[in-house]
Design an enzyme around this catalytic site. Structure first.
Site, PDB file in Angstrom:
ATOM      1  N   ASN A  31      -1.946  -2.946   2.541  1.00 11.62           N
ATOM      2  CA  ASN A  31      -1.202  -3.988   3.272  1.00 11.62           C
ATOM      3  C   ASN A  31      -1.644  -3.847   4.783  1.00 11.62           C
ATOM      4  OD1 ASN A  31       0.096  -5.149   1.220  1.00 11.62           O
ATOM      5  ND2 ASN A  31       1.722  -3.320   1.573  1.00 11.62           N
ATOM      6  N   VAL A  32      -2.252  -2.853   5.216  1.00 11.59           N
ATOM      7  CA  VAL A  32      -2.899  -2.944   6.766  1.00 11.59           C
ATOM      8  C   VAL A  32      -4.304  -3.268   6.809  1.00 11.59           C
ATOM      9  CG1 VAL A  32      -3.298  -1.506   8.694  1.00 11.59           C
ATOM     10  CG2 VAL A  32      -1.228  -1.461   7.536  1.00 11.59           C
ATOM     11  N   GLY A  33      -5.097  -2.544   5.908  1.00 13.74           N
ATOM     12  CA  GLY A  33      -6.430  -2.566   5.728  1.00 13.74           C
ATOM     13  C   GLY A  33      -7.048  -3.868   5.318  1.00 13.74           C
TER      14      GLY A  33
ATOM     15  N   LYS B  42      12.759   7.144  10.599  1.00 20.68           N
ATOM     16  CA  LYS B  42      11.893   7.039   9.533  1.00 20.68           C
ATOM     17  C   LYS B  42      12.628   7.573   8.304  1.00 20.68           C
ATOM     18  CE  LYS B  42       7.582   5.722   8.410  1.00 20.68           C
ATOM     19  NZ  LYS B  42       6.758   4.612   8.999  1.00 20.68           N
TER      20      LYS B  42
ATOM     21  N   GLY C 189      -8.466   3.056   3.462  1.00 21.98           N
ATOM     22  CA  GLY C 189      -7.353   2.586   2.946  1.00 21.98           C
ATOM     23  C   GLY C 189      -7.358   0.907   2.877  1.00 21.98           C
TER      24      GLY C 189
HETATM   25  P1  NAD Z   1      -0.581   0.569   1.362  1.00 20.64           P
HETATM   26  O1  NAD Z   1       0.081   1.664   0.498  1.00 20.64           O
HETATM   27  O2  NAD Z   1      -0.459  -0.893   1.201  1.00 20.64           O
HETATM   28  O3  NAD Z   1      -2.073   0.821   1.388  1.00 20.64           O
HETATM   29  C1  NAD Z   1      -2.795   2.099   1.294  1.00 20.64           C
HETATM   30  C2  NAD Z   1      -3.896   2.239   0.701  1.00 20.64           C
HETATM   31  O4  NAD Z   1      -4.521   3.365   1.199  1.00 20.64           O
HETATM   32  C3  NAD Z   1      -4.228   1.876  -0.828  1.00 20.64           C
HETATM   33  O5  NAD Z   1      -5.204   1.120  -0.931  1.00 20.64           O
HETATM   34  C4  NAD Z   1      -4.225   3.326  -1.382  1.00 20.64           C
HETATM   35  O6  NAD Z   1      -4.959   3.322  -2.357  1.00 20.64           O
HETATM   36  C5  NAD Z   1      -5.208   4.123  -0.213  1.00 20.64           C
HETATM   37  N1  NAD Z   1      -4.988   5.355   0.104  1.00 20.64           N
HETATM   38  C6  NAD Z   1      -4.243   6.249  -0.300  1.00 20.64           C
HETATM   39  N2  NAD Z   1      -4.571   7.616  -0.189  1.00 20.64           N
HETATM   40  C7  NAD Z   1      -5.787   7.429   0.428  1.00 20.64           C
HETATM   41  C8  NAD Z   1      -6.783   8.058   0.884  1.00 20.64           C
HETATM   42  N3  NAD Z   1      -6.701   9.631   0.897  1.00 20.64           N
HETATM   43  N4  NAD Z   1      -7.786   7.822   1.450  1.00 20.64           N
HETATM   44  C9  NAD Z   1      -8.064   6.457   1.279  1.00 20.64           C
HETATM   45  N5  NAD Z   1      -7.499   5.479   0.865  1.00 20.64           N
HETATM   46  C10 NAD Z   1      -6.300   6.166   0.627  1.00 20.64           C
HETATM   47  O7  NAD Z   1      -0.032   1.106   2.758  1.00 20.64           O
HETATM   48  P2  NAD Z   1      -0.038   0.441   4.016  1.00 20.64           P
HETATM   49  O8  NAD Z   1       1.267  -0.540   4.261  1.00 20.64           O
HETATM   50  O9  NAD Z   1      -1.074  -0.381   4.257  1.00 20.64           O
HETATM   51  O10 NAD Z   1       0.196   1.638   5.150  1.00 20.64           O
HETATM   52  C11 NAD Z   1      -1.082   2.351   5.447  1.00 20.64           C
HETATM   53  C12 NAD Z   1      -0.718   3.152   6.479  1.00 20.64           C
HETATM   54  O11 NAD Z   1      -0.448   2.390   7.702  1.00 20.64           O
HETATM   55  C13 NAD Z   1       0.490   4.088   6.399  1.00 20.64           C
HETATM   56  O12 NAD Z   1       0.206   5.129   7.220  1.00 20.64           O
HETATM   57  C14 NAD Z   1       1.556   3.090   7.332  1.00 20.64           C
HETATM   58  O13 NAD Z   1       2.669   3.931   7.728  1.00 20.64           O
HETATM   59  C15 NAD Z   1       0.807   2.565   8.285  1.00 20.64           C
HETATM   60  N6  NAD Z   1       1.389   1.361   8.690  1.00 20.64           N
HETATM   61  C16 NAD Z   1       1.624   0.330   8.026  1.00 20.64           C
HETATM   62  C17 NAD Z   1       2.144  -0.691   8.594  1.00 20.64           C
HETATM   63  C18 NAD Z   1       2.542  -2.163   7.725  1.00 20.64           C
HETATM   64  O14 NAD Z   1       2.910  -2.922   8.284  1.00 20.64           O
HETATM   65  N7  NAD Z   1       2.406  -2.189   6.331  1.00 20.64           N
HETATM   66  C19 NAD Z   1       2.450  -0.901   9.857  1.00 20.64           C
HETATM   67  C20 NAD Z   1       2.326   0.100  10.825  1.00 20.64           C
HETATM   68  C21 NAD Z   1       1.649   1.332  10.097  1.00 20.64           C
END
Ligand code: NAD
Length: 369
Positions: A181-183, A80, A178
């Protein structure tokens, strides 16, 4: 401040093999890379850009990638990296290119997207060092966020977990912390199964409607206005209120350590599927399990993204990636939950034993063992 030998106190039988601090004095760019274990192959792990990212966060995430890649049976180890910068204010292309040049010779680390970076960032890295995953389609990539690979995997996980809770997905309540991209894709894949999204949050606040939010409309509002709180027909609450909302399925999909021993008692859910990496402290996970809340650990549930990244790296297609997500995550979730309920163990401990055994077996094939 002194650099001490204490750094070696954190190593164990798996790693980390390398902890690298990077500093480019002219631009004052600061970054770090942790290569945890490469016994199964070069480490794949995301590049996190955040002003508050720490070496400990990166180290824990690198270990999570070792377990995740081993659990998913990928020919990759875990690593990472973190760039200390505010993704909202820096010139990302400049910073990411500086970072890429600094890791040019670190061939055992393949960067991917993570919080604060995206497929454009991976394209800049690829342009600099010909090594990155999660590339744009134009460069032969499978756009893993656009296709919702991780969100799909979370839904696949729920398809299996529901039989152990037990829980009927049709009509079940879902809360997502959140909405990124995941949510967002997770909301889509769960709604296809009849699950009702009742609350979602981002850094600006939480939107809540016990009758159910319209997922497509909420995604449109988030994409066009920047926050879920601009959705009409819902109650706007604080970001920190989301975990307190009573639900059936809770998906943390934002920052690490949002649930700890200090606040785990507020959670009222039947199952937690960890979309984010390390969103719940290990003790808090145990406390939830003891209260009858099933928690599926991050490195089992959210492997959809890295499975897709690995498929891309090895020349596979989106369809092959989705097939592999389904078969791998279903099989792993079932294997772990069978053990959890027959041996009365905790899900993370059980999953870690399986993943660690796989890494140790892979290490036997390496010369240094
Ligand atoms: P992202 O930046 O696309 O989305 C994150 C979201 O969380 C945003 O909408 C942001 O406003 C919100 N956020 C930030 N702080 C917050 C808080 N305290 N409470 C609530 N919402 C909050 O990121 P992502 O790619 O969706 O990744 C999110 C998590 O999932 C990370 O921990 C990442 O490591 C993990 N993850 C992502 C992937 C992937 O495919 N993108 C895969 C595995 C794990």
């Amino acid at each position: 401040m002194e650099i001490t030998e204490n750094i070696f106190k954190i190593v164990d039988e798996l790693g980390p093999e390398k902890i690298i601090y990077l500093y480019e004095p002219r631009s004052q760019t600061k970054a770090m890379v942790v290569v945890d274990n490469v016994s199964a192959g070069p480490a794949i792990g995301g590049v996190r850009m955040a002003s508050d990212v720490t070496i400990n966060e990166v180290r824990r995430l690198a270990r999570a990638m070792t377990y995740k890649n081993a659990m998913a049976g990928l020919p990759h180890g875990g690593g990472k990296s973190g760039i200390i910068a505010d993704p909202k204010t820096v010139n990302k292309e400049v910073v990411v290119r500086i970072f890429a040049r600094a890791i040019k010779n670190l061939a055992e680390y393949i960067p991917g997207p993570d919080m604060g970076t995206d497929e454009s960032c991976m394209a800049y890295i690829y342009d600099e060092i010909s090594r990155a995953v999660g590339l744009p389609v134009e460069l032969g990539g499978i756009p893993l966020d656009e296709v919702g690979a991780t969100g799909y995997g979370l839904a696949v996980c729920a398809d299996v977990a529901k039989d152990y809770v037990p829980l009927e997905l049709e009509g079940a309540r879902l809360t997502i912390e959140g909405f990124g991209n995941v949510g967002k894709p997770a909301a889509r894949f769960f709604s296809e199964r009849g699950v009702k999204l009742i609350a979602a949050s981002d850094s600006k606040g939480t939107i809540y409607d016990p009758e159910g939010l319209n997922v497509e409309e909420l995604i449109r509002i988030k994409d066009t206005t920047g926050s879920v709180i601009n959705y009409k027909n819902g109650e706007v609450l604080k970001t920190t209120d989301l975990p307190t909302i009573s639900t059936d399925i809770f998906i943390p999909a934002a920052r690490p350590d949002v649930i700890t021993e200090a606040n785990s008692d507020v959670l009222d859910a039947k199952v937690v599927i960890e979309g984010a990496n390390i969103p719940i402290s290990e003790n808090a996970e145990k406390m939830l399990h003891d209260r009858g809340i099933l928690v599926i650990p991050d490195f089992v549930a959210n492997a959809g993204g890295v499975i897709t990244a690995s498929a891309e790296y090895h020349g596979g297609t989106e369809t092959q990636a989705f097939d592999r997500i389904k078969s791998t995550i279903s099989k792993n979730t079932k294997e772990i939950l069978d053990k959890v309920y027959s041996e009365k163990s905790y899900p993370r401990e059980t999953a870690m034993i399986i993943a660690k055994q796989r890494v140790l077996r892979a290490m036997k094939y390496r010369e240094w063992m």
